[in-house]
Design an enzyme around this catalytic site. Structure first.
Site, PDB file in Angstrom:
ATOM      1  N   ARG A 288       0.844  -1.186   0.000  1.00  0.00           N
ATOM      2  CA  ARG A 288       0.000   0.000   0.000  1.00  0.00           C
ATOM      3  C   ARG A 288       0.886   1.246   0.000  1.00  0.00           C
ATOM      4  NH1 ARG A 288      -2.109  -3.651   3.501  1.00  0.00           N
ATOM      5  NH2 ARG A 288      -4.245  -4.301   3.092  1.00  0.00           N
TER       6      ARG A 288
ATOM      7  N   LYS B  23      -1.996  -1.352   7.930  1.00  0.00           N
ATOM      8  CA  LYS B  23      -3.390  -1.773   8.067  1.00  0.00           C
ATOM      9  C   LYS B  23      -3.525  -3.057   8.872  1.00  0.00           C
ATOM     10  CE  LYS B  23      -7.588  -2.598   5.425  1.00  0.00           C
ATOM     11  NZ  LYS B  23      -8.200  -2.601   4.103  1.00  0.00           N
TER      12      LYS B  23
ATOM     13  N   HIS C 291      -4.228   3.274  -4.992  1.00  0.00           N
ATOM     14  CA  HIS C 291      -4.373   1.815  -5.053  1.00  0.00           C
ATOM     15  C   HIS C 291      -4.003   1.248  -6.424  1.00  0.00           C
ATOM     16  CE1 HIS C 291      -5.944   0.312  -1.210  1.00  0.00           C
ATOM     17  NE2 HIS C 291      -6.347   1.550  -1.047  1.00  0.00           N
TER      18      HIS C 291
ATOM     19  N   ARG D 107      -0.864  -1.050  -6.186  1.00  0.00           N
ATOM     20  CA  ARG D 107      -1.142  -2.354  -5.575  1.00  0.00           C
ATOM     21  C   ARG D 107      -1.998  -3.219  -6.505  1.00  0.00           C
ATOM     22  NH1 ARG D 107      -1.204  -4.701  -0.416  1.00  0.00           N
ATOM     23  NH2 ARG D 107      -3.179  -5.607   0.267  1.00  0.00           N
TER      24      ARG D 107
ATOM     25  N   HIS E 285      -6.258 -10.646   1.616  1.00  0.00           N
ATOM     26  CA  HIS E 285      -7.698 -10.570   1.425  1.00  0.00           C
ATOM     27  C   HIS E 285      -8.375 -11.783   2.052  1.00  0.00           C
ATOM     28  CE1 HIS E 285      -7.238  -7.771  -2.306  1.00  0.00           C
ATOM     29  NE2 HIS E 285      -7.248  -7.093  -1.173  1.00  0.00           N
TER      30      HIS E 285
ATOM     31  N   TYR F  97     -10.854  -6.968  -6.635  1.00  0.00           N
ATOM     32  CA  TYR F  97      -9.914  -5.888  -6.353  1.00  0.00           C
ATOM     33  C   TYR F  97      -9.023  -5.581  -7.555  1.00  0.00           C
ATOM     34  CZ  TYR F  97      -6.270  -3.220  -3.908  1.00  0.00           C
ATOM     35  OH  TYR F  97      -5.382  -2.246  -3.523  1.00  0.00           O
TER      36      TYR F  97
END
Length: 193
Positions: A46, A75, A137, A140, A163, A172
């Site tokens: 990220r 995160k 994003h 990523r 995930h 994603y």
């Protein structure tokens, strides 16, 4: 102040657009922004985690056989070992020329740039390169998209991106809608068998 967040942030799906982004970052932005793009696309980290990398972490890898960067994800708080051998020479050359403890330093004091500043630079380069749907994003997602296209290994990618389910990972990186469209282009109930 409300953050400017683009909707529908997508991975970069073509080699030409990747090359165009690299060109635009080199031509219209700082070396810092180019290296952020390269490192983000190569690692799948990220942007917030990339911005916390210290210059010393890269310099320390010079004499190591394996170019593995250890990062604590903000995160998830997980420690990840990230192989950066494919982009190490470029990143090291950049890091060796820095006079900052931060790999992506701000010009305002001794701290890294903010995610907002990273977004502005990526968006600026994307505008020059003609690449749409770019956000933080994108780096990523681009990593995930190209990893999946090369390996078709959704389980490993799910683990890398942390995930909860393969369907989350496919959504994603934009694979679900892309593959659905491609399948439908070649399918017809009334097609001659």
């Amino acid at each position: 102040m409300q953050k400017t967040t683009p909707k529908n942030v997508q991975p970069i799906r073509s080699q030409q657009q990747l090359d165009d982004m690299k060109w635009a970052l080199k031509r219209h932005c700082l070396p810092r922004d180019y290296i952020l793009f390269v490192l983000g696309c190569e690692t799948g980290l990220r942007v917030g985690d990339l911005l916390k990398i210290k210059t010393e972490a890269i310099l320390r890898l010079k004499n190591k056989k394996e170019k593995v960067l250890r990062v604590k994800e903000g995160k998830t708080q997980k420690i990840r070992d990230i192989y950066i051998g494919h982009c190490f020479e470029e990143v090291y050359e950049y890091a060796a020329g820095l006079d900052s403890e931060w790999l992506f330093p701000s010009r305002k004091g001794n701290r890294p740039i903010t995610p907002t500043q990273a977004y502005r630079q990526l968006k600026k380069a994307a505008d020059f390169a003609g690449v749409e749907h770019v956000g933080n994003h994108t780096l990523r997602k681009t990593f995930g998209y190209w990893f999946y296209k090369a390996t078709k290994d959704i389980a490993t990618l799910q683990e890398i991106l942390n995930h909860s389910h393969p369907s989350v990972t496919l959504r994603y990186i934009g694979i679900t809608e892309e593959e659905t469209q491609n399948v439908l282009k070649h399918f017809s109930v009334f097609q001659d068998k």
